[in-house]
Motif scaffolding. Sequence first.
Motif, PDB file in Angstrom:
ATOM      1  N   PRO B 102      -8.477   3.215  -6.863  1.00 29.62           N
ATOM      2  CA  PRO B 102      -9.355   2.274  -6.101  1.00 29.62           C
ATOM      3  C   PRO B 102      -9.487   0.935  -6.783  1.00 29.62           C
ATOM      4  O   PRO B 102      -9.142   0.456  -7.759  1.00 29.62           O
ATOM      5  CB  PRO B 102     -10.751   2.989  -6.573  1.00 29.62           C
ATOM      6  CG  PRO B 102     -10.545   3.835  -8.012  1.00 29.62           C
ATOM      7  CD  PRO B 102      -9.019   4.062  -8.011  1.00 29.62           C
ATOM      8  N   PRO B 108     -15.651   3.195  -1.055  1.00 27.28           N
ATOM      9  CA  PRO B 108     -14.874   4.463  -1.273  1.00 27.28           C
ATOM     10  C   PRO B 108     -15.589   5.337   0.041  1.00 27.28           C
ATOM     11  O   PRO B 108     -14.893   5.996   0.555  1.00 27.28           O
ATOM     12  CB  PRO B 108     -15.729   5.075  -2.467  1.00 27.28           C
ATOM     13  CG  PRO B 108     -16.766   4.284  -3.015  1.00 27.28           C
ATOM     14  CD  PRO B 108     -16.640   2.697  -2.407  1.00 27.28           C
ATOM     15  N   SER B 111     -13.213   4.490   2.966  1.00 26.43           N
ATOM     16  CA  SER B 111     -12.008   4.853   2.719  1.00 26.43           C
ATOM     17  C   SER B 111     -11.792   6.454   2.975  1.00 26.43           C
ATOM     18  O   SER B 111     -10.960   6.824   3.746  1.00 26.43           O
ATOM     19  CB  SER B 111     -11.436   4.839   1.281  1.00 26.43           C
ATOM     20  OG  SER B 111     -11.251   3.584   1.062  1.00 26.43           O
TER      21      SER B 111
END
Lengths: 130, 180
Positions: B102, B108, B111
Amino acid sequence: MNEDPANHFEDELRRRLRPVNAPEGFTDRLMAALPAQQKPVVVPFTPRVRPSSHPVGIPAALAASLLVAVLFGVRVADHRALVAEQTEQRKGLEASRKLMQALHVTSQKLDLAFEAVNNPPTAGDEENRS
Amino acid sequence: MPDSLLAQARAGDRSAFAALVRAHQGSVFSIGLRMLSRRDAAEDLAQDVFLQLYRKLDSIESLEHLGFWLRRVAANLAIDWLRRLPYSATRPLDEGAEVAAPQAEEDPLMSRELLRLLGELPPHPRAVMLLRYQEDRDVAEIAATLDMPVNTVKSHIKRSLTALRGRMIGAKLVDCEELP
């Protein structure tokens, strides 16, 4: 700064879709799964002994069967010819016998006729008869 | 990576082959992971691809050809597996599936959502998007990799981008101002 929003989204995709690492030990597991030798091993040619049940007997059996069939055919043809010959002989003998019988009958008739011509009956004989 | 490595691997040098695997395993595994959405299936697929490579090493002409060959086999094998698997056997990437390093500024959640939406695309458009944005290939090479016309590749990219952007906006993960 005038950035194209479509390009921005594509860049975002590229960034978030970076390749990830393979699981730890992947290469070791793969190498362990590889076949022992990559190149095929050249084995020297050694002729094998044919087992008794090898199909080599089939052509011989076929040839033998063919020979038996031919011989049997010849024998049958000979037998038929012999039977035909015997039949013809039998017919010939029969015809010969009939001819001889006919000649015999004819001969007897001729003897009677000859006798009748050479020894005509007398008058006494005629009277005796009547 | 030197070209001699390929020659050594072709000659039967197993350590050279292992080096080739290490250089490409991330790419092949990632195609499998994002196509099949399962780590175990992705590892099986990657192993299958490299075992095929081991048997076909003599047909690989160069390192460039090697990369093309691996992408082609991995993508087409994944599409083939997806055709044969029942729908329930695949699911969007679950927890812990993604192990990309990352970056500090990355979200996140976004993603994960992006990968989930990508996993909902049909197999062929999904493969096109991965080859375009994960592997950074141009449309001509993607067309050659997947045996499809260039215009079909362009069409898949355009439709998939529109669909992904629309769903990201719906999930409020992308600002509406980003739309063209």
